[in-house]
Design a protein around this motif. Structure first.
Motif, PDB file in Angstrom:
ATOM      1  N   ALA A   1      32.239  48.190  88.443  1.00 33.58           N
ATOM      2  CA  ALA A   1      32.784  49.213  87.531  1.00 33.58           C
ATOM      3  C   ALA A   1      34.264  48.901  87.273  1.00 33.58           C
ATOM      4  O   ALA A   1      35.060  48.832  88.200  1.00 33.58           O
ATOM      5  N   ILE A   2      34.619  48.699  86.016  1.00 30.93           N
ATOM      6  CA  ILE A   2      36.019  48.427  85.650  1.00 30.93           C
ATOM      7  C   ILE A   2      36.855  49.659  85.999  1.00 30.93           C
ATOM      8  O   ILE A   2      36.524  50.762  85.573  1.00 30.93           O
ATOM      9  N   PRO A   3      37.927  49.482  86.795  1.00 32.77           N
ATOM     10  CA  PRO A   3      38.777  50.632  87.124  1.00 32.77           C
ATOM     11  C   PRO A   3      39.633  51.022  85.916  1.00 32.77           C
ATOM     12  O   PRO A   3      39.865  50.200  85.034  1.00 32.77           O
ATOM     13  N   TYR A   4      40.105  52.257  85.925  1.00 29.57           N
ATOM     14  CA  TYR A   4      40.938  52.690  84.823  1.00 29.57           C
ATOM     15  C   TYR A   4      42.197  51.833  84.768  1.00 29.57           C
ATOM     16  O   TYR A   4      42.814  51.528  85.795  1.00 29.57           O
ATOM     17  N   ASN A   5      42.570  51.385  83.582  1.00 33.50           N
ATOM     18  CA  ASN A   5      43.750  50.525  83.399  1.00 33.50           C
ATOM     19  C   ASN A   5      44.239  50.676  81.964  1.00 33.50           C
ATOM     20  O   ASN A   5      43.546  51.288  81.146  1.00 33.50           O
ATOM     21  N   PRO A   6      45.436  50.133  81.639  1.00 34.10           N
ATOM     22  CA  PRO A   6      45.997  50.378  80.295  1.00 34.10           C
ATOM     23  C   PRO A   6      45.124  49.872  79.141  1.00 34.10           C
ATOM     24  O   PRO A   6      45.325  50.288  78.001  1.00 34.10           O
ATOM     25  N   TYR A   7      44.189  48.979  79.414  1.00 32.67           N
ATOM     26  CA  TYR A   7      43.348  48.442  78.332  1.00 32.67           C
ATOM     27  C   TYR A   7      41.882  48.819  78.541  1.00 32.67           C
ATOM     28  O   TYR A   7      40.980  48.109  78.074  1.00 32.67           O
ATOM     29  N   TYR A   8      41.654  49.930  79.212  1.00 28.15           N
ATOM     30  CA  TYR A   8      40.303  50.358  79.589  1.00 28.15           C
ATOM     31  C   TYR A   8      39.322  50.316  78.419  1.00 28.15           C
ATOM     32  O   TYR A   8      38.193  49.853  78.555  1.00 28.15           O
ATOM     33  N   GLU A   9      39.775  50.801  77.259  1.00 24.99           N
ATOM     34  CA  GLU A   9      38.849  50.916  76.110  1.00 24.99           C
ATOM     35  C   GLU A   9      38.325  49.553  75.629  1.00 24.99           C
ATOM     36  O   GLU A   9      37.274  49.494  74.996  1.00 24.99           O
ATOM     37  N   TYR A  10      39.004  48.461  75.956  1.00 21.49           N
ATOM     38  CA  TYR A  10      38.523  47.135  75.556  1.00 21.49           C
ATOM     39  C   TYR A  10      37.187  46.796  76.221  1.00 21.49           C
ATOM     40  O   TYR A  10      36.467  45.924  75.743  1.00 21.49           O
ATOM     41  N   TYR A  11      36.909  47.424  77.366  1.00 21.91           N
ATOM     42  CA  TYR A  11      35.768  47.008  78.191  1.00 21.91           C
ATOM     43  C   TYR A  11      34.497  47.805  77.924  1.00 21.91           C
ATOM     44  O   TYR A  11      33.509  47.657  78.636  1.00 21.91           O
ATOM     45  N   GLY A  12      34.539  48.652  76.901  1.00 22.72           N
ATOM     46  CA  GLY A  12      33.354  49.414  76.545  1.00 22.72           C
ATOM     47  C   GLY A  12      32.376  48.552  75.757  1.00 22.72           C
ATOM     48  O   GLY A  12      32.725  47.464  75.336  1.00 22.72           O
ATOM     49  N   PRO A  13      31.122  48.978  75.576  1.00 28.95           N
ATOM     50  CA  PRO A  13      30.622  50.288  76.005  1.00 28.95           C
ATOM     51  C   PRO A  13      30.160  50.339  77.462  1.00 28.95           C
ATOM     52  O   PRO A  13      29.917  51.418  77.972  1.00 28.95           O
ATOM     53  N   ASP A  14      30.076  49.184  78.147  1.00 26.99           N
ATOM     54  CA  ASP A  14      29.482  49.173  79.496  1.00 26.99           C
ATOM     55  C   ASP A  14      30.510  49.406  80.598  1.00 26.99           C
ATOM     56  O   ASP A  14      30.166  49.888  81.667  1.00 26.99           O
ATOM     57  N   PHE A  15      31.775  49.011  80.368  1.00 20.26           N
ATOM     58  CA  PHE A  15      32.847  49.147  81.372  1.00 20.26           C
ATOM     59  C   PHE A  15      32.482  48.470  82.693  1.00 20.26           C
ATOM     60  O   PHE A  15      32.810  48.959  83.761  1.00 20.26           O
ATOM     61  N   GLN A  16      31.809  47.320  82.574  1.00 22.53           N
ATOM     62  CA  GLN A  16      31.456  46.555  83.768  1.00 22.53           C
ATOM     63  C   GLN A  16      32.190  45.230  83.788  1.00 22.53           C
ATOM     64  O   GLN A  16      32.536  44.687  82.733  1.00 22.53           O
ATOM     65  N   LEU A  17      32.419  44.722  84.993  1.00 17.46           N
ATOM     66  CA  LEU A  17      33.140  43.459  85.145  1.00 17.46           C
ATOM     67  C   LEU A  17      32.291  42.287  84.677  1.00 17.46           C
ATOM     68  O   LEU A  17      32.771  41.383  84.009  1.00 17.46           O
ATOM     69  N   HIS A  18      31.024  42.284  85.080  1.00 23.13           N
ATOM     70  CA  HIS A  18      30.202  41.101  84.846  1.00 23.13           C
ATOM     71  C   HIS A  18      29.522  41.104  83.486  1.00 23.13           C
ATOM     72  O   HIS A  18      29.217  42.163  82.948  1.00 23.13           O
ATOM     73  N   LEU A  19      29.297  39.884  82.963  1.00 27.32           N
ATOM     74  CA  LEU A  19      28.680  39.690  81.655  1.00 27.32           C
ATOM     75  C   LEU A  19      27.209  39.397  81.837  1.00 27.32           C
ATOM     76  O   LEU A  19      26.823  38.773  82.807  1.00 27.32           O
ATOM     77  N   ARG A  20      26.461  39.769  80.848  1.00 23.56           N
ATOM     78  CA  ARG A  20      25.069  39.348  80.782  1.00 23.56           C
ATOM     79  C   ARG A  20      25.020  38.166  79.811  1.00 23.56           C
ATOM     80  O   ARG A  20      25.356  38.341  78.648  1.00 23.56           O
ATOM     81  N   PRO A  21      24.629  36.976  80.293  1.00 23.37           N
ATOM     82  CA  PRO A  21      24.488  35.866  79.339  1.00 23.37           C
ATOM     83  C   PRO A  21      23.443  36.223  78.278  1.00 23.37           C
ATOM     84  O   PRO A  21      22.615  37.107  78.501  1.00 23.37           O
ATOM     85  N   SER A  22      23.493  35.586  77.131  1.00 23.51           N
ATOM     86  CA  SER A  22      22.568  35.925  76.048  1.00 23.51           C
ATOM     87  C   SER A  22      21.274  35.122  76.185  1.00 23.51           C
ATOM     88  O   SER A  22      21.134  34.293  77.079  1.00 23.51           O
ATOM     89  N   ASN A  23      20.348  35.373  75.271  1.00 25.68           N
ATOM     90  CA  ASN A  23      19.088  34.622  75.308  1.00 25.68           C
ATOM     91  C   ASN A  23      19.132  33.410  74.374  1.00 25.68           C
ATOM     92  O   ASN A  23      18.114  32.904  73.955  1.00 25.68           O
ATOM     93  N   MET A  24      20.350  32.940  74.036  1.00 22.02           N
ATOM     94  CA  MET A  24      20.463  31.773  73.148  1.00 22.02           C
ATOM     95  C   MET A  24      19.762  30.568  73.759  1.00 22.02           C
ATOM     96  O   MET A  24      19.637  30.465  74.986  1.00 22.02           O
ATOM     97  N   GLU A  25      19.322  29.680  72.892  1.00 18.77           N
ATOM     98  CA  GLU A  25      18.606  28.492  73.345  1.00 18.77           C
ATOM     99  C   GLU A  25      19.588  27.511  74.003  1.00 18.77           C
ATOM    100  O   GLU A  25      20.704  27.330  73.526  1.00 18.77           O
ATOM    101  N   ASN A  26      19.177  26.910  75.107  1.00 15.88           N
ATOM    102  CA  ASN A  26      19.976  25.876  75.741  1.00 15.88           C
ATOM    103  C   ASN A  26      19.535  24.528  75.155  1.00 15.88           C
ATOM    104  O   ASN A  26      18.434  24.057  75.427  1.00 15.88           O
ATOM    105  N   LEU A  27      20.410  23.926  74.351  1.00 21.91           N
ATOM    106  CA  LEU A  27      20.041  22.672  73.670  1.00 21.91           C
ATOM    107  C   LEU A  27      20.188  21.445  74.568  1.00 21.91           C
ATOM    108  O   LEU A  27      19.926  20.322  74.142  1.00 21.91           O
ATOM    109  N   ASN A  28      20.617  21.649  75.809  1.00 22.05           N
ATOM    110  CA  ASN A  28      20.745  20.546  76.761  1.00 22.05           C
ATOM    111  C   ASN A  28      19.441  20.427  77.548  1.00 22.05           C
ATOM    112  O   ASN A  28      19.138  21.297  78.364  1.00 22.05           O
ATOM    113  N   THR A  29      18.685  19.372  77.289  1.00 21.78           N
ATOM    114  CA  THR A  29      17.408  19.225  77.992  1.00 21.78           C
ATOM    115  C   THR A  29      17.660  18.667  79.399  1.00 21.78           C
ATOM    116  O   THR A  29      18.661  17.995  79.642  1.00 21.78           O
TER     117      THR A  29
END
Ligand code: ZLM
Ligand code: CA
Ligand code: ZN
Length: 376
Positions: free
Chosen positions: A328-356
């Protein structure tokens, strides 16, 4: 070899200047120094700064900068302002200060600050005053001896390595920015005292260099490594290429210090990048070198989705200070940048990996074959 043992608690020198966030390249320009301030404010809010030696970098002097860069180029950077730029278009073009790397207000101060952190970090590592030195305002790996390139004016990576070479016989430079670390590679292409290793998107992508066949020249032959990649690199595939190559480098090259350029444009969802790494996958590279217990410098670099850059560099700083962070992102001067989830970690996307798998395996084999020429 022996399994590496991590020290109990690392001493971390973290360089930050509270003015850095105010520099502004140009309207709409993707490079935003503000992201360094965002990362810092996250670290303050998480309480990580209490476990760091927070240091304001001394401004690099003209004589510091000319240890790598040409005198006339530094003289030009020192004098140029947006006001005088109009009548200097010939010089701007000669020194590459236009379009990608524009002239902006305070450009020389920005350069002094960025380079000052990396130089001071290297000096602290040399004196044994810290185990890890961090400068998120650095990592500007494209700058050349006499030319700005790709948002970079001063090559602080090169300057830091030159400083480390005063105390270490061999320095490893590892670059996980999505772009090729061309300026650093070029600076040390003919020496065996620095090994450069870059992982990057290759093919129709800036700066266009970094072919797997570029391995160094003369005494530097086999001391440059390039891993060309396609879109969609994910955590699993990155770990599978990074670990065998860097393990072999640590075992056979045995660097006295490591400079890790942590460009965050290799993260999933970057505005300019095209890889699909999570913060955990990116930070795994930091963890790798910490496990080896080698003096380590962490530098910033690219990263154009600013909320993710701040997340990533905050997480990597906390990791070096052995401080686990709540998701959970703690309150900080740029808090609103981290919405809508306000979480530290990213979910990678389902894009195709072109590296075989076969492609990755072939490049790993080629690079390990090149490393086989090292004394071991
Ligand atoms: N044009 N504005 C990575 C450095 C990447 C070269 C194509 C200039 C941009 C980009 C600049 C506001 C690191 C190239 C680009 C436009 C020739 C690059 C200003 C958008 C803008 O909107 C933009 C007017 C700008 C620049 C995109 N430039 C995207 N990619 C690369 C340089 C630096 O991450 O490795 C380390 C910090 N340049 O592709 C052009 C060929 C100039
Ligand atoms: Ca790279
Ligand atoms: Zn980049």
């Amino acid at each position: 070899g022996l399994s590496p043992v991590a020290p109990a608690r690392s001493k971390v020198s973290y360089f930050y200047d509270h003015d850095v966030g105010n520099f502004y390249y140009a309207l709409g320009h993707p490079m935003k120094p503000h992201r360094v301030r965002m990362a810092h404010e996250l670290l303050v809010a998480y309480g990580v700064t209490e476990r760091l030696q927070v240091l304001r970098p001394p401004r690099a002097t003209e004589s510091d900068l000319t240890r790598f860069h040409a005198d006339d180029y530094i003289e030009f950077l020192k004098r140029i302002t947006p006001e005088t730029a109009r009548e200097q278009s010939e010089l701007l073009h000669r020194f590459g200060v236009y379009e990608d790397s524009p002239c902006f207000d305070g450009i020389y101060n920005f350069c002094q600050m960025s380079a000052g952190g990396s130089l001071a970090g290297a000096a602290r590592l040399n004196r044994g005053l810290c185990d890890v030195a961090i400068n998120w305002a650095g990592g500007l790996h494209h700058a050349k001896k006499t030319e700005a390139s790709g948002f970079c004016y001063i090559n602080d990576c090169v300057l830091a390595i030159l400083e480390l070479l005063k105390h270490h016989a061999r320095v490893l430079y590892c670059d996980i920015d999505v772009h090729h670390g061309d300026g650093v590679e070029e600076a040390f292409y003919t020496t065996d005292r620095v090994m450069t290793c870059s992982f990057h998107k290759f093919g129709n992508f800036f700066p266009g260099t970094g072919d797997v066949r570029d391995i160094g020249y003369g005494p530097g032959r086999h001391y440059a490594l390039n891993f060309p990649l396609q879109d969609g690199v994910d955590d699993a595939c990155f770990r599978e290429i990074f670990t065998p190559i860097m393990s072999r480098v640590m075992e056979w090259y045995r660097p006295g210090a490591v400079v890790l350029q942590c460009g965050a444009d290799s993260l999933s969802g970057d505005r300019l990048g095209c890889f699909n790494l999570s913060i955990r996958g990116h930070a795994e590279c930091v963890r790798f070198f910490r496990r080896h217990g080698v003096p380590l410098m962490l530098l910033g670099g690219g990263g154009y989705t600013v909320r993710n850059v701040a997340r990533c560099w905050a997480a990597e700083t906390a990791l070096t200070a052995d401080m686990p962070l709540d998701d959970a992102i703690p309150y900080n001067p740029y808090y609103e940048y981290y919405g809508p989830d306000f979480q530290l970690h990213l979910r990678p996307s389902n894009m195709e990996n072109l590296n075989t798998r076969p492609y990755l395996a072939r490049i790993v084999t080629e690079l390990l074959d090149s490393l086989y020429h090292l004394p071991h």
